[in-house]
Motif scaffolding. Structure first.
Motif, PDB file in Angstrom:
ATOM      1  N   LEU A   1     -50.416 -18.360  -0.801  1.00 28.38           N
ATOM      2  CA  LEU A   1     -51.199 -17.164  -1.056  1.00 28.38           C
ATOM      3  C   LEU A   1     -52.577 -17.270  -0.414  1.00 28.38           C
ATOM      4  N   HIS A   2     -53.056 -16.149   0.103  1.00 28.66           N
ATOM      5  CA  HIS A   2     -54.396 -16.063   0.692  1.00 28.66           C
ATOM      6  C   HIS A   2     -55.007 -14.728   0.284  1.00 28.66           C
ATOM      7  N   ALA A   3     -56.319 -14.701   0.094  1.00 28.10           N
ATOM      8  CA  ALA A   3     -57.024 -13.465  -0.232  1.00 28.10           C
ATOM      9  C   ALA A   3     -57.897 -13.047   0.932  1.00 28.10           C
ATOM     10  N   THR A   4     -58.118 -11.754   1.081  1.00 27.21           N
ATOM     11  CA  THR A   4     -58.969 -11.255   2.147  1.00 27.21           C
ATOM     12  C   THR A   4     -60.427 -11.255   1.706  1.00 27.21           C
ATOM     13  N   GLU A   5     -61.325 -11.192   2.688  1.00 19.01           N
ATOM     14  CA  GLU A   5     -62.757 -11.165   2.397  1.00 19.01           C
ATOM     15  C   GLU A   5     -63.136 -10.006   1.488  1.00 19.01           C
ATOM     16  N   SER A   6     -62.507  -8.856   1.693  1.00 19.49           N
ATOM     17  CA  SER A   6     -62.858  -7.670   0.923  1.00 19.49           C
ATOM     18  C   SER A   6     -62.362  -7.741  -0.506  1.00 19.49           C
ATOM     19  N   GLY A   7     -61.338  -8.564  -0.742  1.00 15.43           N
ATOM     20  CA  GLY A   7     -60.707  -8.606  -2.053  1.00 15.43           C
ATOM     21  C   GLY A   7     -59.705  -7.495  -2.270  1.00 15.43           C
ATOM     22  N   ASP A   8     -59.559  -6.609  -1.292  1.00 13.67           N
ATOM     23  CA  ASP A   8     -58.638  -5.484  -1.458  1.00 13.67           C
ATOM     24  C   ASP A   8     -57.177  -5.922  -1.374  1.00 13.67           C
ATOM     25  N   TYR A   9     -56.930  -7.015  -0.650  1.00 16.47           N
ATOM     26  CA  TYR A   9     -55.560  -7.437  -0.412  1.00 16.47           C
ATOM     27  C   TYR A   9     -55.415  -8.948  -0.548  1.00 16.47           C
ATOM     28  N   ALA A  10     -54.176  -9.357  -0.763  1.00 18.71           N
ATOM     29  CA  ALA A  10     -53.799 -10.761  -0.654  1.00 18.71           C
ATOM     30  C   ALA A  10     -52.561 -10.833   0.232  1.00 18.71           C
TER      31      ALA A  10
ATOM     32  N   VAL B   1     -52.507 -19.884  -6.334  1.00 17.01           N
ATOM     33  CA  VAL B   1     -53.318 -18.901  -7.049  1.00 17.01           C
ATOM     34  C   VAL B   1     -54.502 -18.495  -6.180  1.00 17.01           C
ATOM     35  N   VAL B   2     -54.810 -17.193  -6.152  1.00 18.70           N
ATOM     36  CA  VAL B   2     -55.993 -16.675  -5.450  1.00 18.70           C
ATOM     37  C   VAL B   2     -56.601 -15.579  -6.307  1.00 18.70           C
ATOM     38  N   MET B   3     -57.852 -15.256  -5.986  1.00 23.02           N
ATOM     39  CA  MET B   3     -58.564 -14.196  -6.678  1.00 23.02           C
ATOM     40  C   MET B   3     -58.526 -12.933  -5.835  1.00 23.02           C
ATOM     41  N   MET B   4     -58.252 -11.799  -6.481  1.00 20.67           N
ATOM     42  CA  MET B   4     -58.301 -10.505  -5.815  1.00 20.67           C
ATOM     43  C   MET B   4     -59.412  -9.661  -6.447  1.00 20.67           C
ATOM     44  N   GLY B   5     -59.885  -8.676  -5.697  1.00 18.66           N
ATOM     45  CA  GLY B   5     -60.866  -7.748  -6.222  1.00 18.66           C
ATOM     46  C   GLY B   5     -62.301  -8.141  -5.985  1.00 18.66           C
ATOM     47  N   LEU B   6     -62.553  -9.343  -5.466  1.00 21.86           N
ATOM     48  CA  LEU B   6     -63.922  -9.805  -5.259  1.00 21.86           C
ATOM     49  C   LEU B   6     -64.276  -9.748  -3.774  1.00 21.86           C
ATOM     50  N   ASN B   7     -65.176  -8.879  -3.412  1.00 28.28           N
ATOM     51  CA  ASN B   7     -65.657  -8.791  -2.036  1.00 28.28           C
ATOM     52  C   ASN B   7     -66.757  -9.830  -1.835  1.00 28.28           C
ATOM     53  N   VAL B   8     -66.628 -10.685  -0.827  1.00 28.72           N
ATOM     54  CA  VAL B   8     -67.597 -11.761  -0.633  1.00 28.72           C
ATOM     55  C   VAL B   8     -68.999 -11.222  -0.381  1.00 28.72           C
ATOM     56  N   ARG B   9     -69.113  -9.971   0.063  1.00 29.94           N
ATOM     57  CA  ARG B   9     -70.437  -9.433   0.378  1.00 29.94           C
ATOM     58  C   ARG B   9     -71.126  -8.774  -0.813  1.00 29.94           C
TER      59      ARG B   9
END
Length: 453
Positions: free
Chosen positions: A110-119, A434-442
């Motif tokens: 599993l990987h999460a995107t920078e925006s948190g919108d997707y994994a 396990v990854v976190m979704m919904g958290l935008n790094v910015r």
């Protein structure tokens, strides 16, 4: 849905938000309505406001002092993959329950995107994309949160041995390592993340290369794509080429990176871990820049790198039980030793002032970068090996860590600082990745007194 069980109950602390504010915040978001988080720098807490005509629900984080928490916690969701099957569980931190069970057909990285919108879930020879169901509109001094059901998109990417994943500058990349035995080439596939919201996602499939454990990363209007040593299929890369969107090689990165493995963005550069040091690649106008930083010693090397948007340093593994911090500006470094092999590590996503480690002894460690000391330690899961096929995983939200326990079928939530287990979610099976979704790094750290881009 499966709810979390509290490991302990404490006295309810006074909050600057108040009970009414917590109830409104909880019921508004849980119904998928927009919620506004206002950040008032002159007030020692964040004012949360939501509206709904439904009655407030029970539960929530009412026993946690709201003024001590990053407001970001309300939008975070935890995506958990089963190490022996294809099931994915989605835990909503605010709702304190498993809100969805999805399936991707097999055990997935599993990987999460920078925006948190997707994994992204990499399964055997296929990659699936999961929409987090959390959308954020940033208004500088506050954010609006929208929630909807998480789902697996219909879009599927096929290729031999999906490996390295990079999310940067609104692009996500998957590198298919290929297979020398089957003749399948290595190949990088780039996806413009915002386009996933439309009917025709923007996907760039770059030209095939010899099979190797490669990587691709966006850099401005070009892509960095690795290439292997000649005649060594399946190996780690030797270096990087710069490709345009048409797939044509523009130039080679002037410095080689033998054994390339791991990357992290810091400042305007991307750092790659090599056998002989860190390679930092950037741009100066239209020109590609490359420079090398040596490791502090020749005794070990890094394979994994971590960075944080609010810090100027890189954190890397350096041998089984050691992490290093390297300052890209001048190469200055320091080492941190742990009592057991480090299996997972990451910077706390709020302010990046601590490194959280899950070690092979089953303990979680909190390293304070300001003091260079291990500030807390807690035994969480049974001891394991870092290379076990099914092993515990670690994901972080501001102020909290989530550790999977394949042996017990649980996901444990720990409060950072004390490293006490605040609740455990029983998902069954063998939860591992396990990854976190919904958290935008910015905007992960939108909280009173915090820096914000």
């Amino acid at each position: 849905m499966k709810r979390g069980s509290r490991a302990h109950e404490g006295a309810r602390a006074a909050s600057c938000i108040g009970r009414r504010g917590r109830e409104l915040a909880r019921r508004g978001v849980s119904l998928g309505l927009a919620c506004s988080i206002g950040v008032l720098a002159s007030v020692p807490g964040a004012l949360l406001g939501c509206s709904s005509e439904a009655e407030p629900g029970a539960g929530g984080q009412a026993d946690a002092p709201a003024a001590e928490r990053h407001t970001s916690w309300r939008r975070a969701r935890v995506l958990v993959g089963d190490g022996r099957g294809g099931s994915l569980h989605v835990i909503d931190i605010e709702d304190e329950e498993v809100i969805a069970e999805l399936d991707v057909g097999g055990p997935a990285a599993l990987h999460a995107t920078e925006s948190g919108d997707y994994a992204v879930a990499a399964v055997a020879d296929e990659v699936r994309i999961i929409r987090s169901g959390v959308a954020i509109v940033d208004h500088t001094d506050h954010i609006h949160i929208y929630k909807s059901p998480a789902k697996v998109l219909d879009l599927s990417l096929s290729g031999a041995s999906p490996g390295a994943f990079v999310s940067r500058e609104e692009w996500m990349s998957v590198f298919f390592d290929g297979s020398g035995q089957s003749g399948a080439p290595g190949q990088a596939v780039m996806i413009k993340e915002p386009s996933l919201n439309g009917e025709s996602p923007e996907i760039v499939t770059l030209p095939p290369v010899d099979p190797h454990r490669g990587i691709a990363a966006p850099l401005g209007d070009a892509f960095l794509v690795s290439f292997p040593p000649e005649g060594e299929p399946g190996s780690l890369p030797l270096g990087l080429n710069v490709l345009g969107a048409d797939g044509e090689i523009i130039e080679g990165v002037p410095s080689p990176c033998p054994g390339l493995s791991g990357q992290a963005a810091v400042g305007g550069e991307i750092s790659f871990a090599c056998d002989d040091g860190l390679l930092l690649v950037g741009r100066d106008g239209g020109a590609i820049t490359a420079r090398k930083l040596p490791y502090p010693s020749a005794d070990a090397r890094s394979f994994t790198l971590r960075s944080h948007i609010e810090r100027t340093v890189l954190i890397g593994d350096f041998g089984g039980s050691t992490l290093i911090e390297i300052e890209p500006e001048n190469g200055a470094s320091r080492a941190f030793d742990f009592p057991a092999p480090v299996c997972h590590f990451a910077l706390e996503p709020g302010r990046g002032e601590q490194v959280i480690v899950l070690a092979a002894d089953g303990s979680v460690y909190e390293l304070d970068l300001a003091t260079s000391a291990i500030a807390a330690r807690a035994a969480v899961v049974p001891a394991f090996q870092c290379d076990d096929a099914v092993r515990p995983g670690l994901a972080l939200a501001p102020d909290y860590a989530y550790v999977t326990d394949p042996a017990g079928g649980d996901v444990h939530e720990l409060q950072l600082g004390s490293l006490t287990i605040t609740r455990s979610y029983h998902v069954g099976g063998a939860p591992s990745a396990v990854v976190m979704m919904g958290l935008n790094v910015r905007n992960v750290n939108i909280a009173p007194g915090a820096a914000h881009d």
